[in-house]
Scaffold this active site. Structure first.
Site, mmCIF file in Angstrom:
data_model
loop_
_atom_site.group_PDB
_atom_site.id
_atom_site.type_symbol
_atom_site.label_atom_id
_atom_site.label_comp_id
_atom_site.label_asym_id
_atom_site.label_seq_id
_atom_site.Cartn_x
_atom_site.Cartn_y
_atom_site.Cartn_z
ATOM 1 N N HIS A 1 14.511 3.728 6.765
ATOM 2 C CA HIS A 1 13.217 4.500 6.556
ATOM 3 C C HIS A 1 13.571 5.038 4.994
ATOM 4 O O HIS A 1 13.573 6.162 4.804
ATOM 5 C CB HIS A 1 12.631 5.415 7.365
ATOM 6 C CG HIS A 1 11.236 6.028 6.919
ATOM 7 N ND1 HIS A 1 10.469 6.356 8.109
ATOM 8 C CD2 HIS A 1 10.641 5.816 5.864
ATOM 9 C CE1 HIS A 1 9.543 6.776 7.352
ATOM 10 N NE2 HIS A 1 9.372 6.317 6.018
ATOM 11 N N GLY B 1 11.111 3.699 0.188
ATOM 12 C CA GLY B 1 10.436 4.694 -0.622
ATOM 13 C C GLY B 1 11.494 5.732 -1.509
ATOM 14 O O GLY B 1 10.934 6.352 -2.399
ATOM 15 N N ASP C 1 12.315 -1.641 7.801
ATOM 16 C CA ASP C 1 12.952 -0.237 7.438
ATOM 17 C C ASP C 1 12.485 0.801 8.185
ATOM 18 O O ASP C 1 12.995 2.065 8.224
ATOM 19 C CB ASP C 1 12.217 0.035 5.791
ATOM 20 C CG ASP C 1 12.656 1.257 5.501
ATOM 21 O OD1 ASP C 1 13.909 1.540 5.133
ATOM 22 O OD2 ASP C 1 11.818 1.903 4.755
ATOM 23 N N SER D 1 8.025 13.754 5.637
ATOM 24 C CA SER D 1 7.490 13.233 6.519
ATOM 25 C C SER D 1 8.278 13.631 8.025
ATOM 26 O O SER D 1 7.853 13.583 9.026
ATOM 27 C CB SER D 1 7.788 11.685 6.674
ATOM 28 O OG SER D 1 9.035 11.314 6.640
ATOM 29 N N ASP E 1 -7.226 -6.493 4.207
ATOM 30 C CA ASP E 1 -7.176 -5.280 4.105
ATOM 31 C C ASP E 1 -8.781 -4.928 4.633
ATOM 32 O O ASP E 1 -9.501 -4.610 3.700
ATOM 33 C CB ASP E 1 -7.088 -4.342 2.766
ATOM 34 C CG ASP E 1 -6.879 -2.876 2.822
ATOM 35 O OD1 ASP E 1 -7.772 -2.386 3.660
ATOM 36 O OD2 ASP E 1 -6.108 -2.409 2.366
ATOM 37 N N THR F 1 4.755 12.831 0.358
ATOM 38 C CA THR F 1 4.950 11.551 0.814
ATOM 39 C C THR F 1 3.618 10.568 0.816
ATOM 40 O O THR F 1 2.409 11.123 0.473
ATOM 41 C CB THR F 1 5.394 11.401 2.150
ATOM 42 O OG1 THR F 1 4.373 12.106 3.040
ATOM 43 C CG2 THR F 1 6.800 12.176 2.396
ATOM 44 N N ARG G 1 5.322 1.843 9.083
ATOM 45 C CA ARG G 1 5.444 2.733 10.048
ATOM 46 C C ARG G 1 6.013 2.039 11.235
ATOM 47 O O ARG G 1 5.338 0.675 11.483
ATOM 48 C CB ARG G 1 4.242 3.637 10.391
ATOM 49 C CG ARG G 1 3.933 4.911 9.493
ATOM 50 C CD ARG G 1 5.015 5.699 9.312
ATOM 51 N NE ARG G 1 4.626 6.819 8.454
ATOM 52 C CZ ARG G 1 5.363 6.822 7.125
ATOM 53 N NH1 ARG G 1 5.974 6.040 6.736
ATOM 54 N NH2 ARG G 1 5.203 7.929 6.276
ATOM 55 N N GLU H 1 11.520 7.025 15.514
ATOM 56 C CA GLU H 1 12.478 7.583 14.383
ATOM 57 C C GLU H 1 12.759 9.153 14.679
ATOM 58 O O GLU H 1 11.829 9.971 15.074
ATOM 59 C CB GLU H 1 12.212 7.374 13.142
ATOM 60 C CG GLU H 1 12.200 5.986 12.698
ATOM 61 C CD GLU H 1 11.416 5.998 11.301
ATOM 62 O OE1 GLU H 1 11.423 6.774 10.410
ATOM 63 O OE2 GLU H 1 11.118 4.630 10.936
HETATM 64 N N1 NAI Z 1 9.216 3.134 4.223
HETATM 65 C C1 NAI Z 1 8.822 3.982 3.357
HETATM 66 O O1 NAI Z 1 9.635 4.758 2.845
HETATM 67 C C2 NAI Z 1 7.398 4.211 2.892
HETATM 68 C C3 NAI Z 1 6.361 3.951 3.816
HETATM 69 N N2 NAI Z 1 5.080 4.135 3.571
HETATM 70 C C4 NAI Z 1 4.011 3.677 4.371
HETATM 71 O O2 NAI Z 1 3.281 2.696 3.872
HETATM 72 C C5 NAI Z 1 1.738 2.962 3.921
HETATM 73 C C6 NAI Z 1 1.318 2.544 2.944
HETATM 74 O O3 NAI Z 1 1.226 3.225 1.903
HETATM 75 P P1 NAI Z 1 0.385 3.196 0.603
HETATM 76 O O4 NAI Z 1 0.044 1.721 0.237
HETATM 77 O O5 NAI Z 1 0.886 4.014 -0.207
HETATM 78 O O6 NAI Z 1 -0.965 3.698 1.412
HETATM 79 P P2 NAI Z 1 -2.342 3.263 0.845
HETATM 80 O O7 NAI Z 1 -3.296 4.220 1.683
HETATM 81 O O8 NAI Z 1 -2.511 3.478 -0.397
HETATM 82 O O9 NAI Z 1 -2.768 1.847 1.295
HETATM 83 C C7 NAI Z 1 -2.727 1.557 2.925
HETATM 84 C C8 NAI Z 1 -3.923 0.198 2.683
HETATM 85 O O10 NAI Z 1 -4.074 -0.220 4.215
HETATM 86 C C9 NAI Z 1 -5.245 -0.324 4.434
HETATM 87 N N3 NAI Z 1 -5.361 -0.337 5.827
HETATM 88 C C10 NAI Z 1 -5.915 0.525 6.665
HETATM 89 N N4 NAI Z 1 -5.928 0.013 8.004
HETATM 90 C C11 NAI Z 1 -5.728 -1.476 7.787
HETATM 91 C C12 NAI Z 1 -5.760 -2.466 8.893
HETATM 92 N N5 NAI Z 1 -6.047 -2.243 10.239
HETATM 93 N N6 NAI Z 1 -5.358 -3.622 8.408
HETATM 94 C C13 NAI Z 1 -4.931 -3.794 7.112
HETATM 95 N N7 NAI Z 1 -5.129 -2.864 6.165
HETATM 96 C C14 NAI Z 1 -5.669 -1.704 6.623
HETATM 97 C C15 NAI Z 1 -5.978 0.897 3.688
HETATM 98 O O11 NAI Z 1 -7.384 0.458 3.720
HETATM 99 C C16 NAI Z 1 -5.260 0.879 2.566
HETATM 100 O O12 NAI Z 1 -5.672 0.181 1.388
HETATM 101 C C17 NAI Z 1 1.873 4.581 4.146
HETATM 102 O O13 NAI Z 1 0.937 4.961 5.024
HETATM 103 C C18 NAI Z 1 3.012 4.924 4.771
HETATM 104 O O14 NAI Z 1 3.010 4.999 6.251
HETATM 105 C C19 NAI Z 1 4.744 4.721 2.233
HETATM 106 C C20 NAI Z 1 5.526 4.639 1.380
HETATM 107 C C21 NAI Z 1 7.189 4.756 1.449
HETATM 108 O O1 LIG Z 2 5.942 8.091 1.620
HETATM 109 C C1 LIG Z 2 6.124 7.944 2.816
HETATM 110 O O2 LIG Z 2 5.056 7.756 3.693
HETATM 111 C C2 LIG Z 2 7.315 7.833 3.497
HETATM 112 O O3 LIG Z 2 7.439 7.178 4.500
HETATM 113 C C3 LIG Z 2 8.684 8.330 2.886
HETATM 114 O O4 LIG Z 2 9.281 7.274 2.038
HETATM 115 C C4 LIG Z 2 9.305 8.841 3.700
HETATM 116 O O5 LIG Z 2 10.171 9.818 3.136
HETATM 117 P P1 LIG Z 2 10.965 11.095 3.765
HETATM 118 O O6 LIG Z 2 9.723 12.164 4.036
HETATM 119 O O7 LIG Z 2 11.079 10.800 5.299
HETATM 120 O O8 LIG Z 2 11.964 11.599 3.048
#
Ligand code: NAI
Ligand SMILES: O=C(O)C(=O)[C@H](O)COP(=O)(O)O
Length: 374
Positions: free
Chosen positions: A254, A257, A232, A45, A147, A67, A208, A237
């Site tokens: 952050h 994950g 987180d 990212s 959702d 990611t 995010r 950022e």
């Molecule tokens: N802090 C971290 O390290 C990480 C952060 N993330 C973030 O978390 C987000 C979610 O991850 P996943 O579950 O893997 O993605 P995903 O795409 O599987 O799930 C996201 C869900 O949010 C829903 N959505 C979209 N707009 C919406 C709204 N306005 N209101 C309610 N729901 C809504 C979608 O329909 C989808 O089901 C990622 O897009 C990423 O930005 C993901 C992994 C690690």
């Molecule tokens: O998968 C995502 O979306 C995330 O937010 C990742 O955990 C972010 O990891 P980095 O790519 O910034 O190491």
């Protein structure tokens, strides 16, 4: 074939070196000239992929991010180059769900909460939200899902709207950053929603930073409101608003994950995609590389029961307080947000650890949480 990968992709050399001429770069000095001859570009990212990065490149055939989030990729530009969006959807969903559990158990300890008396509102029921829901079910914690895109698409689960989410004791955000349109998530928690939060509620953001208006959140705290917030992710950022940090109950850089498995699974998913696109047989597997955790077995404290037992177990694998303490103590140092992420001693997922539960009556919940039975 020239394969360029960001240095933060674990096991990239192991997965990709046999597929072509593979070269590593750092997001800090990647530029258009450096990747001008890439056929394959693999990022996380921290690298923004857009016209500025790819306009000098005529050959690029695949761009992938290891990611879940894709908001660092300029979707419109990539589509105009017929490249599409390749991501590692779901690679770190377990990691984020386990981060949230650690936060819940720590907040429960600090506020003397019984989590089974609380209702959790999960906003975004995709990969992360679904994993979290399964773990909350294992713990017997009531939770609601919101959702609208999935509800509109006919997902058969029960969904609630944001007004019901706002009544939950704990609200946890797992949506992608979507700026504008029907499903906008940018500043989903704006001043109005933040004002509506009660001081007894808990708000967690591990998706995010831009999903919460950080300026409005700071204004709430400065006006004397004692909101419970776990962050987180932050706006802007790595140059976050440091004034916000002292008010945040648990603050991290952050890393939700960042489990060994979550990061490495992202690399493996891109490897499978590249093999598929370029006609290679995928022969390598993540299990060939993952180290055995030390120790790999946990013992249950036979004197503990219920929440105390589960809390002790979860926090023995990942205690978010350690990350939060380091973050709060050091974030004022130059370039610290990036430094913490780069040097993060990544943790293991529950499934990597075996638990011997003996005759403990809580054992089924422990395995349903994801711990290994062997
Ligand atoms: N802090 C971290 O390290 C990480 C952060 N993330 C973030 O978390 C987000 C979610 O991850 P996943 O579950 O893997 O993605 P995903 O795409 O599987 O799930 C996201 C869900 O949010 C829903 N959505 C979209 N707009 C919406 C709204 N306005 N209101 C309610 N729901 C809504 C979608 O329909 C989808 O089901 C990622 O897009 C990423 O930005 C993901 C992994 C690690
Ligand atoms: O998968 C995502 O979306 C995330 O937010 C990742 O955990 C972010 O990891 P980095 O790519 O910034 O190491």
């Amino acid at each position: 074939m020239k394969i360029y990968y960001e240095d933060s992709l674990p096991y990239a050399a192991e997965f990709f070196s046999e597929l072509g001429d593979s070269r590593v770069f750092s997001h800090k000095d990647v530029n258009a000239k450096l990747v001008a001859d890439a056929d394959v570009l693999l990022v996380r990212s921290t690298t923004k992929v857009n016209a500025q990065l790819l306009d000098l490149n005529q050959n690029i055939a695949y761009v992938g991010t290891a990611t879940a989030g894709t908001n660092h990729l300029d979707e419109e530009y990539l589509r105009s180059r017929e490249l599409g969006i390749h991501s590692a959807a779901g690679c770190n969903a377990v990691a984020v769900a386990e981060y949230v559990l650690s936060a819940l158990f720590v907040m429960a300890l600090e506020h003397d909460w019984q989590l089974v008396d609380k209702t959790v509102g999960i906003v975004g029921a995709g990969h992360v939200g679904t994993r979290l829901s399964a773990k909350l079910t294992a713990l017997g914690i009531r939770h609601l899902l919101c959702d609208p895109p999935l509800a509109d698409a006919g997902d058969p689960r029960d969904f609630v709207d944001m007004s019901q989410i706002m009544q939950c004791d704990i609200i946890t955000l797992h949506v992608p950053l979507i700026k504008g349109g029907r499903y906008n998530t940018g500043h989903m928690f704006d001043a109005k929603r933040l004002d509506a939060l009660k001081e007894t509620q808990l708000l967690i953001n591990a998706c995010r930073g831009e999903v919460i208006d950080n300026k409005a959140l700071l204004a709430c705290f400065e006006a004397g409101r004692a909101l419970n917030v776990v962050l987180d992710v932050w706006e802007n950022e790595p140059d976050i608003d440091q004034a916000l940090v002292p008010y945040i109950a648990l603050a991290t850089a952050h890393i939700a994950g960042h489990t060994v498995e979550g990061k490495a699974r992202g690399t493996e998913m891109l490897y499978q995609q590249v093999c598929g696109q370029f006609g290679f047989t995928a022969t390598k597997k993540l299990s060939d590389y993952l180290p055995v955790p030390q120790p790999d077995r946990l013992y249950v404290d036979e004197t503990l029961r219920g929440q105390a037992l589960l809390s002790a177990l979860v926090l023995s694998v990942y205690d978010i307080r350690n990350d939060s303490k380091q973050f709060k103590e050091s974030i004022h140092l130059p370039d610290q947000f990036r430094y913490i992420r780069k040097n993060y001693s990544i943790r293991r997922e529950f499934a990597a650890l075996s638990v011997n539960t003996g005759n403990n009556p809580g054992s089924e919940a422990i395995y349903a949480l994801g711990f290994n039975r062997k």
